[in-house]
Design a protein around this motif. Structure first.
Motif, PDB file in Angstrom:
ATOM      1  N   GLU A 174     -19.091 -15.375  -2.662  1.00 47.11           N
ATOM      2  CA  GLU A 174     -19.832 -14.628  -2.230  1.00 47.11           C
ATOM      3  C   GLU A 174     -21.031 -14.404  -3.058  1.00 47.11           C
ATOM      4  O   GLU A 174     -21.298 -13.381  -3.946  1.00 47.11           O
ATOM      5  CB  GLU A 174     -19.656 -13.587  -1.232  1.00 47.11           C
ATOM      6  CG  GLU A 174     -18.916 -12.900  -0.610  1.00 47.11           C
ATOM      7  CD  GLU A 174     -19.593 -13.065   0.936  1.00 47.11           C
ATOM      8  OE1 GLU A 174     -20.589 -13.280   0.595  1.00 47.11           O
ATOM      9  OE2 GLU A 174     -18.418 -12.741   1.674  1.00 47.11           O
ATOM     10  N   ALA A 214     -15.397 -13.428   9.062  1.00 48.45           N
ATOM     11  CA  ALA A 214     -16.143 -11.374   8.991  1.00 48.45           C
ATOM     12  C   ALA A 214     -14.836 -10.713   7.325  1.00 48.45           C
ATOM     13  O   ALA A 214     -14.531 -11.285   7.466  1.00 48.45           O
ATOM     14  CB  ALA A 214     -14.983 -10.912  10.157  1.00 48.45           C
ATOM     15  N   SER A 215     -15.676  -9.284   6.974  1.00 44.08           N
ATOM     16  CA  SER A 215     -15.265  -8.977   6.260  1.00 44.08           C
ATOM     17  C   SER A 215     -13.482  -8.210   6.648  1.00 44.08           C
ATOM     18  O   SER A 215     -13.462  -8.161   7.500  1.00 44.08           O
ATOM     19  CB  SER A 215     -16.067  -7.241   6.371  1.00 44.08           C
ATOM     20  OG  SER A 215     -15.516  -6.859   5.411  1.00 44.08           O
ATOM     21  N   GLY A 216     -13.234  -8.334   5.844  1.00 41.96           N
ATOM     22  CA  GLY A 216     -11.371  -8.273   5.273  1.00 41.96           C
ATOM     23  C   GLY A 216     -10.719  -9.411   6.309  1.00 41.96           C
ATOM     24  O   GLY A 216      -9.331  -9.438   6.475  1.00 41.96           O
ATOM     25  N   LEU A 276      -0.008  -4.830   4.084  1.00 41.31           N
ATOM     26  CA  LEU A 276      -1.485  -5.164   4.853  1.00 41.31           C
ATOM     27  C   LEU A 276      -1.099  -7.302   4.292  1.00 41.31           C
ATOM     28  O   LEU A 276      -0.720  -7.503   3.016  1.00 41.31           O
ATOM     29  CB  LEU A 276      -2.382  -4.488   4.223  1.00 41.31           C
ATOM     30  CG  LEU A 276      -3.962  -5.088   4.516  1.00 41.31           C
ATOM     31  CD1 LEU A 276      -4.695  -3.653   4.574  1.00 41.31           C
ATOM     32  CD2 LEU A 276      -3.920  -6.573   4.617  1.00 41.31           C
ATOM     33  N   GLU A 286      -5.045 -13.910  -8.339  1.00 42.53           N
ATOM     34  CA  GLU A 286      -3.607 -12.788  -7.061  1.00 42.53           C
ATOM     35  C   GLU A 286      -2.715 -14.130  -7.266  1.00 42.53           C
ATOM     36  O   GLU A 286      -2.738 -15.427  -7.231  1.00 42.53           O
ATOM     37  CB  GLU A 286      -4.169 -12.577  -5.704  1.00 42.53           C
ATOM     38  CG  GLU A 286      -5.635 -11.981  -6.337  1.00 42.53           C
ATOM     39  CD  GLU A 286      -4.631 -10.173  -6.266  1.00 42.53           C
ATOM     40  OE1 GLU A 286      -3.826 -10.519  -5.923  1.00 42.53           O
ATOM     41  OE2 GLU A 286      -5.778  -9.900  -5.968  1.00 42.53           O
ATOM     42  N   GLY A 297      -9.719 -11.829   4.463  1.00 45.15           N
ATOM     43  CA  GLY A 297      -8.671 -12.338   3.870  1.00 45.15           C
ATOM     44  C   GLY A 297      -9.698 -12.927   2.426  1.00 45.15           C
ATOM     45  O   GLY A 297      -8.743 -13.998   1.906  1.00 45.15           O
ATOM     46  N   LYS A 298     -10.893 -13.628   3.072  1.00 47.07           N
ATOM     47  CA  LYS A 298     -11.142 -14.952   2.434  1.00 47.07           C
ATOM     48  C   LYS A 298     -11.969 -14.688   0.688  1.00 47.07           C
ATOM     49  O   LYS A 298     -10.597 -15.636  -0.435  1.00 47.07           O
ATOM     50  CB  LYS A 298     -13.201 -15.101   1.982  1.00 47.07           C
ATOM     51  CG  LYS A 298     -13.383 -14.697   3.753  1.00 47.07           C
ATOM     52  CD  LYS A 298     -15.208 -15.175   4.350  1.00 47.07           C
ATOM     53  CE  LYS A 298     -15.259 -13.805   4.097  1.00 47.07           C
ATOM     54  NZ  LYS A 298     -15.038 -12.812   4.191  1.00 47.07           N
ATOM     55  N   SER A 299     -11.961 -13.619   0.371  1.00 47.98           N
ATOM     56  CA  SER A 299     -11.443 -13.619  -1.153  1.00 47.98           C
ATOM     57  C   SER A 299     -10.431 -13.524  -1.831  1.00 47.98           C
ATOM     58  O   SER A 299      -9.836 -14.038  -2.993  1.00 47.98           O
ATOM     59  CB  SER A 299     -12.689 -11.842  -1.729  1.00 47.98           C
ATOM     60  OG  SER A 299     -13.569 -11.965  -0.849  1.00 47.98           O
ATOM     61  N   LEU A 335       0.924  -0.883   0.037  1.00 44.31           N
ATOM     62  CA  LEU A 335      -0.019  -0.037   0.109  1.00 44.31           C
ATOM     63  C   LEU A 335       0.458   0.873   0.074  1.00 44.31           C
ATOM     64  O   LEU A 335       1.482   1.355   0.629  1.00 44.31           O
ATOM     65  CB  LEU A 335      -0.871  -0.260   1.140  1.00 44.31           C
ATOM     66  CG  LEU A 335      -1.661  -1.243   1.399  1.00 44.31           C
ATOM     67  CD1 LEU A 335      -2.821  -1.481   3.101  1.00 44.31           C
ATOM     68  CD2 LEU A 335      -2.359  -1.701   0.011  1.00 44.31           C
TER      69      LEU A 335
END
Ligand SMILES: Nc1ncnc2c1ncn2[C@@H]1O[C@H](COP(=O)(O)OP(=O)(O)OP(=O)(O)O)[C@@H](O)[C@H]1O
Length: 254
Positions: free
Chosen positions: A166, A39-41, A18, A55, A43-45, A13
């Motif tokens: 999702e 939870a959101s953020g 991160l 990636e 690292g799932k995606s 960044l």
């Protein structure tokens, strides 16, 4: 079918870095549905996107359908990606092409002949229950219908693996149930291995054979859903994902 060994990914960044995925190891068996919840953020995606090399990891080894993604030359990677379908929360359909046109895209990229493309598009639209929508444009479809078209497109090249980011988060409960039916049908009739990222507990309960829980870039738990027992009488706020999904705390599966 899918193996991750000590996989890590750090995003650079402007003001630092991160660590999105930290030392994750995971095996997904052929013909199963594996859920990644958290939870959101968490690292799932990012983890999912590394399974088709959208990636690339900084460290670790990723093997999909017997090929090590991390060492494949770009041309071979492109070919392998034809065996790895992907669907998204926001469908990502081309609005200037008809339903048939959208399903045809991966076949065009793979160099399939016109007649073969037309036949396969018809087959895929029949499979997802939309044979009558072939000539419509995406703007004329409901969310559930758009996701069915996206699924048909993902199936066009007969993939061995389907990655779902999702896939039902933009849909109402009834439409969610219909899309999950389609995914189960894909596993049961085509033997496709499915990885599904979600934050919806009901999605995991409905279709997953195995589940990983992601927290702050790490897999904190991995288990099989058939270990399900009676629902525990505890608040969702104090229960782990495992307890909420299985009603128990034992039986780690790595
Ligand atoms: N391309 C990127 N560049 C920089 N940071 C990113 C990038 N993609 C994701 N991140 C960051 O990495 C972390 C993990 O993101 P990721 O999207 O993988 O999580 P997630 O669990 O899928 O979250 P959500 O459920 O909200 O989609 C987040 O802090 C996110 O901001």
């Amino acid at each position: 079918m899918i193996t991750l060994e000590h996989v890590s990914k750090t995003y650079r960044l402007p003001d630092g870095q991160l660590e999105a995925v930290k030392d994750v190891s995971l095996h997904v068996e052929k013909g199963t549905v594996h859920g990644i919840i958290g939870a959101s953020g968490a690292g799932k995606s990012t983890l999912l996107r590394m399974m088709n090399a959208l990636e690339l990891p900084d460290h670790g080894k990723i093997t999909v359908i017997g090929r090590e993604l991390t060492t494949l030359p770009e041309a071979e990677l492109r070919k392998l990606r034809q065996s790895i379908g992907m669907i998204f929360q926001q469908f990502h359909l081309l609005n200037n092409r008809t339903v048939s046109g959208n399903v045809s895209v991966p076949l065009e990229l793979a160099g399939a002949a016109r007649r073969e493309r037309a036949e396969r598009v018809r087959e895929c639209l029949r499979f997802v229950g939309l044979p009558d929508k072939a000539k419509q444009y995406p703007s004329a479809l409901s969310g559930g219908q758009k996701q069915r078209v996206a699924i048909a497109r993902a199936l066009a090249n007969r993939p061995d693996v389907l990655l779902c980011d999702e896939p039902t988060s933009a849909l109402d409960p009834r439409t969610t149930a219909e899309i999950l039916e389609v995914l189960m049908h894909i596993r049961d009739t085509l033997g496709v291995t499915i990885v599904i990222v979600t934050h919806e507990m009901e999605v995991v309960k409905s279709i997953c054979d195995t589940v990983s829980v992601m927290e702050n870039g790490k897999l904190s738990d991995t288990f099989r859903m058939q270990q399900r027992r009676g629902a525990a009488d505890m608040s969702a706020f104090t229960m782990s994902y495992r307890e909420q999904l299985l009603g128990e705390t034992e039986g780690r599966h790595d």
